[in-house]
Motif scaffolding. Structure first.
Motif, PDB file in Angstrom:
ATOM      1  N   LEU A 139       0.816  -1.209   0.000  1.00  0.00           N
ATOM      2  CA  LEU A 139       0.000   0.000   0.000  1.00  0.00           C
ATOM      3  C   LEU A 139       0.853   1.263   0.000  1.00  0.00           C
ATOM      4  O   LEU A 139       0.410   2.323   0.443  1.00  0.00           O
ATOM      5  N   ARG A 140       2.060   1.155  -0.515  1.00  0.00           N
ATOM      6  CA  ARG A 140       2.916   2.334  -0.570  1.00  0.00           C
ATOM      7  C   ARG A 140       2.260   3.449  -1.393  1.00  0.00           C
ATOM      8  O   ARG A 140       1.675   3.201  -2.425  1.00  0.00           O
ATOM      9  N   ARG A 141       2.333   4.651  -0.828  1.00  0.00           N
ATOM     10  CA  ARG A 141       1.829   5.867  -1.486  1.00  0.00           C
ATOM     11  C   ARG A 141       0.320   5.846  -1.711  1.00  0.00           C
ATOM     12  O   ARG A 141      -0.202   6.569  -2.556  1.00  0.00           O
ATOM     13  N   THR A 142      -0.402   5.017  -0.976  1.00  0.00           N
ATOM     14  CA  THR A 142      -1.862   5.011  -1.087  1.00  0.00           C
ATOM     15  C   THR A 142      -2.461   6.116  -0.216  1.00  0.00           C
ATOM     16  O   THR A 142      -1.808   6.656   0.672  1.00  0.00           O
ATOM     17  N   ASP A 143      -3.721   6.435  -0.460  1.00  0.00           N
ATOM     18  CA  ASP A 143      -4.386   7.529   0.247  1.00  0.00           C
ATOM     19  C   ASP A 143      -5.780   7.070   0.677  1.00  0.00           C
ATOM     20  O   ASP A 143      -6.572   6.628  -0.155  1.00  0.00           O
ATOM     21  N   PHE A 144      -6.045   7.174   1.986  1.00  0.00           N
ATOM     22  CA  PHE A 144      -7.333   6.761   2.538  1.00  0.00           C
ATOM     23  C   PHE A 144      -8.133   7.962   3.037  1.00  0.00           C
ATOM     24  O   PHE A 144      -8.914   7.853   3.980  1.00  0.00           O
ATOM     25  N   ALA A 145      -7.989   9.102   2.438  1.00  0.00           N
ATOM     26  CA  ALA A 145      -8.600  10.341   2.925  1.00  0.00           C
ATOM     27  C   ALA A 145     -10.109  10.198   3.118  1.00  0.00           C
ATOM     28  O   ALA A 145     -10.833   9.796   2.210  1.00  0.00           O
ATOM     29  N   GLY A 146     -10.562  10.522   4.331  1.00  0.00           N
ATOM     30  CA  GLY A 146     -11.989  10.553   4.609  1.00  0.00           C
ATOM     31  C   GLY A 146     -12.653   9.204   4.721  1.00  0.00           C
ATOM     32  O   GLY A 146     -13.884   9.119   4.779  1.00  0.00           O
ATOM     33  N   SER A 147     -11.881   8.126   4.781  1.00  0.00           N
ATOM     34  CA  SER A 147     -12.474   6.782   4.823  1.00  0.00           C
ATOM     35  C   SER A 147     -12.608   6.267   6.254  1.00  0.00           C
ATOM     36  O   SER A 147     -11.804   6.586   7.129  1.00  0.00           O
ATOM     37  N   ARG A 160       4.354   2.303   3.714  1.00  0.00           N
ATOM     38  CA  ARG A 160       5.351   3.354   3.615  1.00  0.00           C
ATOM     39  C   ARG A 160       4.892   4.470   2.655  1.00  0.00           C
ATOM     40  O   ARG A 160       4.403   4.195   1.564  1.00  0.00           O
ATOM     41  N   ASP A 161       5.018   5.694   3.145  1.00  0.00           N
ATOM     42  CA  ASP A 161       4.658   6.895   2.375  1.00  0.00           C
ATOM     43  C   ASP A 161       3.177   6.956   2.017  1.00  0.00           C
ATOM     44  O   ASP A 161       2.775   7.719   1.128  1.00  0.00           O
ATOM     45  N   ALA A 162       2.362   6.182   2.702  1.00  0.00           N
ATOM     46  CA  ALA A 162       0.910   6.249   2.517  1.00  0.00           C
ATOM     47  C   ALA A 162       0.347   7.376   3.378  1.00  0.00           C
ATOM     48  O   ALA A 162       1.051   7.965   4.206  1.00  0.00           O
ATOM     49  N   SER A 163      -0.931   7.677   3.203  1.00  0.00           N
ATOM     50  CA  SER A 163      -1.567   8.741   3.984  1.00  0.00           C
ATOM     51  C   SER A 163      -2.879   8.253   4.598  1.00  0.00           C
ATOM     52  O   SER A 163      -3.741   7.714   3.901  1.00  0.00           O
ATOM     53  N   LEU A 164      -2.996   8.475   5.914  1.00  0.00           N
ATOM     54  CA  LEU A 164      -4.245   8.246   6.627  1.00  0.00           C
ATOM     55  C   LEU A 164      -4.845   9.575   7.094  1.00  0.00           C
ATOM     56  O   LEU A 164      -5.717   9.599   7.964  1.00  0.00           O
ATOM     57  N   VAL A 179       5.756   1.255   8.246  1.00  0.00           N
ATOM     58  CA  VAL A 179       5.083   2.548   8.363  1.00  0.00           C
ATOM     59  C   VAL A 179       5.999   3.747   8.107  1.00  0.00           C
ATOM     60  O   VAL A 179       5.581   4.886   8.287  1.00  0.00           O
ATOM     61  N   LYS A 180       7.227   3.537   7.670  1.00  0.00           N
ATOM     62  CA  LYS A 180       8.123   4.672   7.456  1.00  0.00           C
ATOM     63  C   LYS A 180       7.511   5.642   6.440  1.00  0.00           C
ATOM     64  O   LYS A 180       7.135   5.267   5.333  1.00  0.00           O
ATOM     65  N   GLY A 181       7.381   6.888   6.850  1.00  0.00           N
ATOM     66  CA  GLY A 181       6.811   7.905   5.967  1.00  0.00           C
ATOM     67  C   GLY A 181       5.296   7.949   5.982  1.00  0.00           C
ATOM     68  O   GLY A 181       4.704   8.787   5.286  1.00  0.00           O
ATOM     69  N   LEU A 182       4.633   7.076   6.753  1.00  0.00           N
ATOM     70  CA  LEU A 182       3.164   7.087   6.833  1.00  0.00           C
ATOM     71  C   LEU A 182       2.702   8.401   7.453  1.00  0.00           C
ATOM     72  O   LEU A 182       3.189   8.817   8.508  1.00  0.00           O
ATOM     73  N   ARG A 183       1.749   9.055   6.815  1.00  0.00           N
ATOM     74  CA  ARG A 183       1.236  10.332   7.296  1.00  0.00           C
ATOM     75  C   ARG A 183      -0.079  10.122   8.037  1.00  0.00           C
ATOM     76  O   ARG A 183      -1.017   9.533   7.500  1.00  0.00           O
ATOM     77  N   VAL A 184      -0.118  10.619   9.289  1.00  0.00           N
ATOM     78  CA  VAL A 184      -1.332  10.564  10.103  1.00  0.00           C
ATOM     79  C   VAL A 184      -1.512  11.913  10.784  1.00  0.00           C
ATOM     80  O   VAL A 184      -0.566  12.676  10.952  1.00  0.00           O
TER      81      VAL A 184
END
Length: 201
Positions: A139-147, A160-164, A179-184
């Protein structure tokens, strides 16, 4: 040009740039058809069998695909908008046949499974993903915005580098997920600490 789904697939193995409407009853089968640049609009395909099909740059809008079978099918750069995909097991698709750039917008996807799939750079925006299975996914660089990720499993996943950012109700065991680079957001930190028994007030 608008054509009814079953009228077309009954006579063609390849469809391109078609707008397809219509419904199928549970257990009805479409096998080995290649859809290229097609738009599926407002139909009910719940429980349908889409077996060995190929979907390339297709858009599914307002489609009910709940519990549909996609065994041995291929999806390349497809987009799903305001559709129901509850219980769809994408993990049964043809090995390696789910491409990156998969996009889901405002879809209901409770109990869907993507287990073990490569989904880099895909997006789930404003989706409901209760108890969805992302175990062992890339799921690298994936985006779960608003989910809403209530009960979703990420065991062994690479985030890694995904966004929550904007996602809610997620819980990750960071000992078992990359989780390196995971944005929360700060407000979501509790979802990363719950595995340690830490409660954030």
């Amino acid at each position: 040009m608008v054509t009814r789904l079953l009228d077309e697939v009954g006579v063609a193995a390849y469809l391109t740039d078609q707008q397809l409407v219509g419904s199928m009853v549970a257990g009805e089968e479409v096998r080995g058809v290649e859809f290229d640049g097609c738009a599926f609009d407002g139909g009910v395909l719940a429980g349908a069998l889409l077996l060995g099909c190929t979907f390339t740059e297709c858009t599914f809008t307002g489609i009910d695909l709940a519990r549909a079978s996609v065994t041995d099918s291929t999806f390349r750069e497809c987009r799903f908008v305001e559709s129901r995909l509850m219980g769809v097991n994408f993990a049964l698709a043809h090995a390696g046949a789910i491409s990156s750039a998969f996009a889901f917008e405002h879809c209901r996807m409770d109990y869907a499974s993507f287990h073990g799939l490569g989904l880099t750079s895909s997006s789930w925006h404003g989706c409901r993903l209760l108890d969805a299975d992302f175990g062992e996914c890339d799921l690298r660089r994936t985006d779960f915005a608003g989910s809403d990720l209530s009960g979703a499993s990420f065991a062994g996943a690479d985030l890694r580098d995904a966004s929550l950012i904007g996602a809610v109700n997620y819980a990750l065991d960071v000992r078992d997920v990359k989780v390196k680079g995971l944005r929360v957001e700060a407000s979501g930190a509790g979802g990363l600490l719950s595995a340690f028994g830490i409660v954030v007030d």
